[in-house]
Design a protein around this motif. Structure first.
Motif, PDB file in Angstrom:
ATOM      1  N   ILE A   3       0.848  -1.204   0.000  1.00 36.04           N
ATOM      2  CA  ILE A   3       0.000   0.000   0.000  1.00 36.04           C
ATOM      3  C   ILE A   3       0.882   1.251   0.000  1.00 36.04           C
ATOM      4  CG2 ILE A   3      -1.734   1.328   1.291  1.00 36.04           C
ATOM      5  CD1 ILE A   3      -2.796  -1.296  -0.037  1.00 36.04           C
ATOM      6  N   ASP A   4       1.908   1.262   0.844  1.00 37.40           N
ATOM      7  CA  ASP A   4       2.822   2.408   0.899  1.00 37.40           C
ATOM      8  C   ASP A   4       3.501   2.626  -0.447  1.00 37.40           C
ATOM      9  OD1 ASP A   4       2.215   2.819   3.572  1.00 37.40           O
ATOM     10  OD2 ASP A   4       4.050   1.851   4.314  1.00 37.40           O
ATOM     11  N   ALA A   5       3.963   1.548  -1.066  1.00 31.32           N
ATOM     12  CA  ALA A   5       4.645   1.659  -2.359  1.00 31.32           C
ATOM     13  C   ALA A   5       3.689   2.177  -3.432  1.00 31.32           C
ATOM     14  CB  ALA A   5       5.220   0.304  -2.763  1.00 31.32           C
ATOM     15  N   LEU A   6       2.462   1.679  -3.437  1.00 31.27           N
ATOM     16  CA  LEU A   6       1.479   2.127  -4.425  1.00 31.27           C
ATOM     17  C   LEU A   6       1.164   3.605  -4.242  1.00 31.27           C
ATOM     18  CD1 LEU A   6      -0.442   1.497  -6.766  1.00 31.27           C
ATOM     19  CD2 LEU A   6      -2.128   0.747  -5.064  1.00 31.27           C
ATOM     20  N   GLU A   7       0.981   4.023  -2.999  1.00 30.82           N
ATOM     21  CA  GLU A   7       0.696   5.437  -2.740  1.00 30.82           C
ATOM     22  C   GLU A   7       1.869   6.322  -3.165  1.00 30.82           C
ATOM     23  OE1 GLU A   7      -2.573   5.481   0.833  1.00 30.82           O
ATOM     24  OE2 GLU A   7      -0.461   5.380   1.437  1.00 30.82           O
ATOM     25  N   ARG A   8       3.085   5.880  -2.910  1.00 31.10           N
ATOM     26  CA  ARG A   8       4.258   6.648  -3.355  1.00 31.10           C
ATOM     27  C   ARG A   8       4.317   6.692  -4.881  1.00 31.10           C
ATOM     28  NH1 ARG A   8       6.781   3.774   0.556  1.00 31.10           N
ATOM     29  NH2 ARG A   8       7.862   2.473  -0.977  1.00 31.10           N
TER      30      ARG A   8
END
Length: 96
Positions: free
Chosen positions: A48-53
């Motif tokens: 999720i963090d990677a996708l948001e970044r």
């Protein structure tokens, strides 16, 4: 965006991020999503963090209720289309 830049952006992306995002959005729980996907909770969180970044957008309002932001709601439709396209793209290929 030049072709080289587009290639770099695409190479950074993984379909697993979409699966994690859609599962968390559906279940509104990181733990339930991780259990459903049979992975550790931290893996889903990293996805999720990677996708948001990668998107440059916040997709969930908080890390408790996992309610989608307006960007998250819009992206959910795109993510569903993308995963559907990936799944169906295999059906037109010969089995080797």
């Amino acid at each position: 965006m030049t072709s080289t830049n587009q290639d770099q952006v695409i190479r950074q992306f993984t379909a697993r991020w979409l699966v994690s995002f859609l599962t968390v959005a559906e279940m509104q729980s990181l733990t339930a999503a991780a259990n459903h996907l049979r992975v550790h909770r931290s893996n889903v969180s990293r996805d999720i963090d990677a996708l948001e970044r990668w998107l440059g957008r916040v997709l969930f309002r908080d890390n408790v209720t996992f309610e989608l932001t307006e960007d998250g709601k819009r992206f959910r439709e795109t993510a569903q289309t993308m995963t559907s396209m990936l799944i169906h793209s295999r059906s037109g290929l010969p089995i080797s």
